[in-house]
Design an enzyme around this catalytic site. Sequence first.
Site, short mmCIF file in Angstrom:
data_model
loop_
_atom_site.label_atom_id
_atom_site.label_comp_id
_atom_site.label_asym_id
_atom_site.label_seq_id
_atom_site.Cartn_x
_atom_site.Cartn_y
_atom_site.Cartn_z
N GLN A 1 -33.83 -1.45 -67.71
CA GLN A 1 -34.13 -0.24 -68.45
C GLN A 1 -32.86 0.34 -69.07
O GLN A 1 -31.80 0.33 -68.46
CB GLN A 1 -34.79 0.79 -67.53
CG GLN A 1 -35.69 1.77 -68.26
CD GLN A 1 -36.68 2.44 -67.32
OE1 GLN A 1 -37.07 1.88 -66.33
NE2 GLN A 1 -37.08 3.65 -67.65
N SER B 1 -32.67 -5.05 -62.17
CA SER B 1 -33.77 -4.14 -61.80
C SER B 1 -35.09 -4.69 -62.33
O SER B 1 -35.56 -5.72 -61.88
CB SER B 1 -33.45 -2.73 -62.30
OG SER B 1 -34.34 -1.79 -61.74
N ARG C 1 -45.24 -0.32 -61.32
CA ARG C 1 -43.90 0.04 -60.85
C ARG C 1 -43.37 1.27 -61.59
O ARG C 1 -42.84 2.20 -60.98
CB ARG C 1 -42.97 -1.16 -61.07
CG ARG C 1 -41.54 -1.00 -60.53
CD ARG C 1 -40.79 -2.31 -60.75
NE ARG C 1 -39.45 -2.31 -60.21
CZ ARG C 1 -38.36 -1.98 -60.88
NH1 ARG C 1 -38.45 -1.58 -62.14
NH2 ARG C 1 -37.15 -2.03 -60.30
N HIS D 1 -33.78 3.44 -57.37
CA HIS D 1 -33.01 2.69 -56.37
C HIS D 1 -32.36 3.61 -55.33
O HIS D 1 -31.20 3.46 -54.98
CB HIS D 1 -31.95 1.81 -57.06
CG HIS D 1 -32.55 0.80 -57.98
ND1 HIS D 1 -33.27 -0.29 -57.51
CD2 HIS D 1 -32.59 0.72 -59.33
CE1 HIS D 1 -33.70 -0.99 -58.54
NE2 HIS D 1 -33.32 -0.41 -59.65
#
Length: 314
Positions: free
Chosen positions: A10, A94, A119, A203
């Site tokens: 991202q 990621s 997600r 995270h």
Amino acid sequence: MRVAFTFPGQGSQSVGMGKDLADAFPQAAQVFAEVDDALGEKLSATIWDGPEETLTLTANAQPALMAVSIAAIRVMEARGLRLADHVAFVAGHSLGEYSALCAAGTFSLADTARLLRIRGNAMQAAVPVGKGAMAAIIGLEHGDVVQICADAASLGSCQIANDNGGGQIVVSGEKDAVEKAAALASEKGAKRALLLPVSAPFHSSLMAPAADAMRDALAGVTKHNPVVPLIANVRAAAVIDAGEIADLLVEQVTGQVRWRETIEWFVANDVTTLYEIGAGKVLTGLARRIDKSVSGVTINTPADIESALATLLA
């Protein structure tokens, strides 16, 4: 002399990405059509026409970036590339880990799109707006930032989210603690310590509800061992068992993206060229800063594909 394919995360998204691929190659157009069908909406219209603020939403950016990466992969496959024959490893930053796994055959394209939509929504919903934050710390060593996070934890959870290498480390957690960590980093001599314009503390331990959602989602999809090993974000080591990979994808939601160590692993295992498949060139820049002995190549335009295939299939 080995090759690895890496897949961006991202922040690499931009309105219009992948449009030249879809216009030039029917295999690329088919990928975007399949993603649209899987999600039950014209995500492709948002990818190509915007608005930017809609594309940037986590639930859109994640499947959108994956679609661009897999569009490039499908074109290359149609021209004779076989991952198992020409590529030694895959890795992704990621959400890019899902792109890598789709490319390597662990998940179908439709399942990957749906997993990333789940997600994105779950990560956004995990923490009330304003409670969490992330900050980039530039110019300090990993051990220094670990200590800073420990010192800031008196104000709430704070941990390293991304060790991107080249002196760039991102911390994530509760807003007060992250702001304290940024201040402490400046006092310790960081070149920069700035809060990031993100919508959630990715995270970090605050993402635990999203990890639970991904555990359930991953349990419900068909999984195959990848055709080449994945260098997993949270382990920075090769994994090839599909069940183990699913566990690591759950852990990744709250765990550290160990990208610096991933590049170091590649170097130690004779990978000389990293091809960044998809939008932007963030990972190529990071690799260059981590170890200049690695050659970085971006693949996101028809011309990039032609050039890469000339080398890979030679």
